[in-house]
Design an enzyme around this catalytic site. Structure first.
Site, PDB file in Angstrom:
ATOM      1  N   ASP A  88       0.993  -1.079  -0.077  1.00  0.00           N
ATOM      2  CA  ASP A  88      -0.101   0.076   0.039  1.00  0.00           C
ATOM      3  C   ASP A  88       1.159   1.319  -0.130  1.00  0.00           C
ATOM      4  OD1 ASP A  88      -2.513   1.389   0.141  1.00  0.00           O
ATOM      5  OD2 ASP A  88      -1.823   1.801   2.400  1.00  0.00           O
ATOM      6  N   SER A  89       0.356   2.304  -0.094  1.00  0.00           N
ATOM      7  CA  SER A  89       0.991   3.765   0.025  1.00  0.00           C
ATOM      8  C   SER A  89       1.396   3.978   1.433  1.00  0.00           C
ATOM      9  CB  SER A  89       0.285   4.745  -0.597  1.00  0.00           C
ATOM     10  OG  SER A  89      -0.969   4.962   0.183  1.00  0.00           O
ATOM     11  N   TYR A 101      -1.039   8.420  -2.763  1.00  0.00           N
ATOM     12  CA  TYR A 101      -0.966   8.255  -4.077  1.00  0.00           C
ATOM     13  C   TYR A 101      -2.239   8.836  -4.746  1.00  0.00           C
ATOM     14  CZ  TYR A 101       2.480   4.373  -3.828  1.00  0.00           C
ATOM     15  OH  TYR A 101       3.570   3.394  -3.707  1.00  0.00           O
ATOM     16  N   GLY A 102      -3.333   9.039  -3.742  1.00  0.00           N
ATOM     17  CA  GLY A 102      -4.711   9.217  -4.273  1.00  0.00           C
ATOM     18  C   GLY A 102      -4.903  10.561  -4.982  1.00  0.00           C
ATOM     19  N   CYS A 114      -4.505  -1.500  -1.635  1.00  0.00           N
ATOM     20  CA  CYS A 114      -4.714  -0.215  -1.974  1.00  0.00           C
ATOM     21  C   CYS A 114      -5.730   0.237  -2.957  1.00  0.00           C
ATOM     22  CB  CYS A 114      -3.439   0.525  -2.380  1.00  0.00           C
ATOM     23  SG  CYS A 114      -3.234   2.401  -2.887  1.00  0.00           S
ATOM     24  N   THR A 164      -6.650   2.696  -4.386  1.00  0.00           N
ATOM     25  CA  THR A 164      -6.128   3.668  -5.520  1.00  0.00           C
ATOM     26  C   THR A 164      -5.472   2.846  -6.631  1.00  0.00           C
ATOM     27  OG1 THR A 164      -5.808   5.285  -3.749  1.00  0.00           O
ATOM     28  CG2 THR A 164      -4.807   5.724  -6.001  1.00  0.00           C
ATOM     29  N   GLU A 213      -2.896   8.376   8.673  1.00  0.00           N
ATOM     30  CA  GLU A 213      -1.208   8.194   8.863  1.00  0.00           C
ATOM     31  C   GLU A 213      -0.614   9.072   9.983  1.00  0.00           C
ATOM     32  OE1 GLU A 213       1.175   6.557   6.910  1.00  0.00           O
ATOM     33  OE2 GLU A 213      -0.513   5.555   5.892  1.00  0.00           O
ATOM     34  N   CYS A 271     -11.110   2.784   0.186  1.00  0.00           N
ATOM     35  CA  CYS A 271      -9.501   3.120   0.289  1.00  0.00           C
ATOM     36  C   CYS A 271      -9.129   2.310   1.588  1.00  0.00           C
ATOM     37  CB  CYS A 271      -9.261   4.475   0.551  1.00  0.00           C
ATOM     38  SG  CYS A 271      -7.726   4.863   1.536  1.00  0.00           S
ATOM     39  N   THR A 272      -8.186   1.642   1.645  1.00  0.00           N
ATOM     40  CA  THR A 272      -7.833   0.567   2.671  1.00  0.00           C
ATOM     41  C   THR A 272      -7.442   1.216   3.959  1.00  0.00           C
ATOM     42  OG1 THR A 272      -5.607   0.443   1.869  1.00  0.00           O
ATOM     43  CG2 THR A 272      -7.068  -1.293   1.227  1.00  0.00           C
ATOM     44  N   HIS A 273      -7.198   2.755   3.869  1.00  0.00           N
ATOM     45  CA  HIS A 273      -6.904   3.513   5.172  1.00  0.00           C
ATOM     46  C   HIS A 273      -8.218   3.435   5.905  1.00  0.00           C
ATOM     47  CE1 HIS A 273      -3.272   4.448   3.464  1.00  0.00           C
ATOM     48  NE2 HIS A 273      -2.758   5.157   4.502  1.00  0.00           N
TER      49      HIS A 273
HETATM   50  N1  DGL Z   1      -4.688   2.976   1.059  1.00  0.00           N
HETATM   51  C1  DGL Z   1      -4.759   3.774  -0.052  1.00  0.00           C
HETATM   52  C2  DGL Z   1      -6.068   3.648  -0.760  1.00  0.00           C
HETATM   53  O1  DGL Z   1      -6.739   2.425  -0.743  1.00  0.00           O
HETATM   54  C3  DGL Z   1      -4.389   5.269   0.299  1.00  0.00           C
HETATM   55  C4  DGL Z   1      -4.157   5.975  -1.100  1.00  0.00           C
HETATM   56  C5  DGL Z   1      -3.200   7.024  -1.018  1.00  0.00           C
HETATM   57  O2  DGL Z   1      -2.232   6.973  -0.727  1.00  0.00           O
HETATM   58  O3  DGL Z   1      -4.065   8.235  -1.286  1.00  0.00           O
HETATM   59  O4  DGL Z   1      -6.460   4.040  -1.694  1.00  0.00           O
END
Ligand code: DGL
Length: 267
Positions: free
Chosen positions: A10-11, A42-43, A73, A75, A151, A185-187
């Site tokens: 993931d990012s 990344y988004g 992720c 994204t 984060e 989004c996995t966050h």
């Molecule tokens: N966990 C990423 C996702 O599921 C986060 C993306 C990001 O870095 O913006 O989209």
């Protein structure tokens, strides 16, 4: 091969929502995790950049002995779509497993999707839902600040900043009357309690990380690739920037002490 690790990336720490579920479902598997914390988020980036980062993340994981790769992720999964560039190993993103569950669970056919700007712009979840449920009413909403809040550890249930931001983002999906909300989004499952509180008890939330983990188990089972080790598996984490914040937030989220298991590594 069977006893090789499952590679997850993931990012940042969002992919840990998949790791947590993998640990619960497959406690004897080793997991190698990569969080690209030097380049998060990344988004907000272009499709070309996200694709390049994804390829580099996969290349990093492939330096280790891995038997499957999970793009944990939303994204990356949205941009890679049905053009996966890993073909010689089992590979999954989060979109399809999540959408299958959402379409199965919705009763009123109204599904909400929240994700990063790149995910929502790509239309990935909406298109995947329409393939299964052409009649579904889908409301998609980008939530760009959520990744930063997670984060930085703004995750406690009472956090006033996160609550205020969440109220604003969730308003359109609440008004649309959805009965199912995809945390695309996995966050986002890290702040699930806040989202659940604002959406109310009648809305079921679906974690894209957890759904990808369930899919990975099925995939490894079908290919006879589950480990035959009898002892508990180990998680090893790599991040592309400093380890301190990751250790603090990851340990808190996973309810595990990750000290000594997190390493800094450039791609
Ligand atoms: N966990 C990423 C996702 O599921 C986060 C993306 C990001 O870095 O913006 O989209």
């Amino acid at each position: 091969m069977k006893n090789d690790a499952i590679g997850v990336f993931d990012s940042g720490m969002g992919g840990l929502t998949a790791v947590k579920e993998l640990n619960a479902l497959l406690p004897r598997e080793n997991i190698i995790y990569f969080g690209d914390t030097a380049r998060i988020p990344y988004g907000g980036r272009s499709q070309e950049t996200i694709m390049r980062y994804a390829k580099e993340d996969v290349a990093f994981l492939r330096k280790h002995a891995v038997k499957m790769i999970i793009a944990a992720c939303g994204t990356v999964s949205s941009i890679v779509g049905d053009r996966p560039f890993v073909t010689d190993l089992p590979f999954t993103g989060v979109v399809l497993p999540t959408v299958e569950t959402a379409c199965r669970l919705t009763k009123n056919g109204k599904i909400g999707v929240i994700g990063t700007p790149a995910t929502v712009r790509s239309g990935s979840y909406v298109q995947a839902i329409r393939k299964i449920r052409p009649d579904a009413e889908v409301t998609a909403q980008a939530c760009p600040l959520f990744v930063h809040l997670v984060e930085n550890g703004y995750t406690d249930f009472q956090n006033p900043v996160t609550r205020l931001v969440a109220e604003e983002y969730l308003d359109p999906v609440r008004r649309a009357g959805v009965d199912t909300l995809i945390l695309g989004c996995t966050h986002y499952p890290v702040i699930r309690d806040i989202i659940a509180d604002l959406m109310g008890p009648d809305v079921q939330l679906i974690s894209s990380g957890a759904e990808a983990a369930k899919y990975a188990r099925r995939c490894l089972e079908e290919r006879n690739l589950l480990t035959d080790r009898e002892t508990p598996g180990e998680n090893t984490y790599y991040v592309s920037d400093s380890t301190e914040m990751f250790i603090e937030n990851a340990g808190h989220f996973l309810h595990q002490n990750v000290v000594g298991k997190v390493f800094r590594s450039s791609l």
